[in-house]
Design an enzyme around this catalytic site. Structure first.
Site, PDB file in Angstrom:
ATOM      1  N   HIS A   1       1.224  -1.388   0.048  1.00 46.09           N
ATOM      2  CA  HIS A   1      -0.195   0.237   0.065  1.00 46.09           C
ATOM      3  C   HIS A   1       0.766   1.165  -0.182  1.00 46.09           C
ATOM      4  O   HIS A   1       0.830   2.233  -1.190  1.00 46.09           O
ATOM      5  CB  HIS A   1      -1.392   0.429   1.028  1.00 46.09           C
TER       6      HIS A   1
ATOM      7  N   LEU B   1      -3.303  -8.034   2.610  1.00 50.21           N
ATOM      8  CA  LEU B   1      -4.051  -9.406   3.543  1.00 50.21           C
ATOM      9  C   LEU B   1      -5.003  -9.156   3.116  1.00 50.21           C
ATOM     10  O   LEU B   1      -5.779 -10.761   3.360  1.00 50.21           O
ATOM     11  CB  LEU B   1      -3.920  -8.606   5.145  1.00 50.21           C
TER      12      LEU B   1
ATOM     13  N   GLY C   1      -9.070  -5.290  -0.988  1.00 49.26           N
ATOM     14  CA  GLY C   1      -9.618  -3.787  -0.971  1.00 49.26           C
ATOM     15  C   GLY C   1      -9.994  -3.461  -1.895  1.00 49.26           C
ATOM     16  O   GLY C   1      -9.099  -4.110  -3.487  1.00 49.26           O
TER      17      GLY C   1
ATOM     18  N   HIS D   1      -7.571  -1.511  -3.535  1.00 52.06           N
ATOM     19  CA  HIS D   1      -6.315  -0.972  -4.373  1.00 52.06           C
ATOM     20  C   HIS D   1      -6.484  -2.601  -5.438  1.00 52.06           C
ATOM     21  O   HIS D   1      -6.327  -2.043  -6.773  1.00 52.06           O
ATOM     22  CB  HIS D   1      -5.278  -1.008  -3.532  1.00 52.06           C
TER      23      HIS D   1
END
Length: 123
Positions: free
Chosen positions: A13, A74, A77, A79
């Site tokens: 990220h 993890l 999401g 992204h």
């Protein structure tokens, strides 16, 4: 027949905090420890550099004919679900002769789930 050079991008990220990079860079260092000839670079979706495009450009400039992107997320999401496929599409258009591949997010890998469970169960 010589093997084609493959680059690996560890994609995370990103954060403004420099310390946040340490675990990502530790994964890269471990890859290089296991295979000193590996071409590994860390890249970030936002708030840190290099971004995915710059990381891929660097690997290609060093001779990579294939680039594997490993999302160190993890969970699935926005992204991973939306942004990353669009970025891969752009990379493929920019370098049509390079074989770009995308692995599952690491959070979906059974080995990581098992490891996290073991860590959580430690006393």
């Amino acid at each position: 027949m010589a093997t084609q050079m493959r680059g690996i991008v560890l994609l995370a990220h990103g954060s403004r905090d420099e310390r946040w990079r340490e675990p990502i860079e530790a994964v890269a260092a471990r890859l290089l420890q296991d295979d000193p000839a590996a071409q590994v670079v860390c890249a970030y979706m936002e708030l840190a550099t290099p971004d995915l495009h710059s990381a891929a450009a660097g690997l290609i400039a060093e001779g990579a004919k294939a680039v594997r992107v490993v999302p160190l997320f993890l969970g699935m999401g926005k992204h991973a679900r939306e942004d990353l496929p669009l970025q891969l599409q752009t990379l493929r258009k920019t370098w049509p002769d390079i074989d770009f591949s995308l692995t599952r997010i690491v959070g979906e890998e059974p080995e990581l789930v098992e490891l996290l469970a073991r860590i959580a169960a430690k006393s």
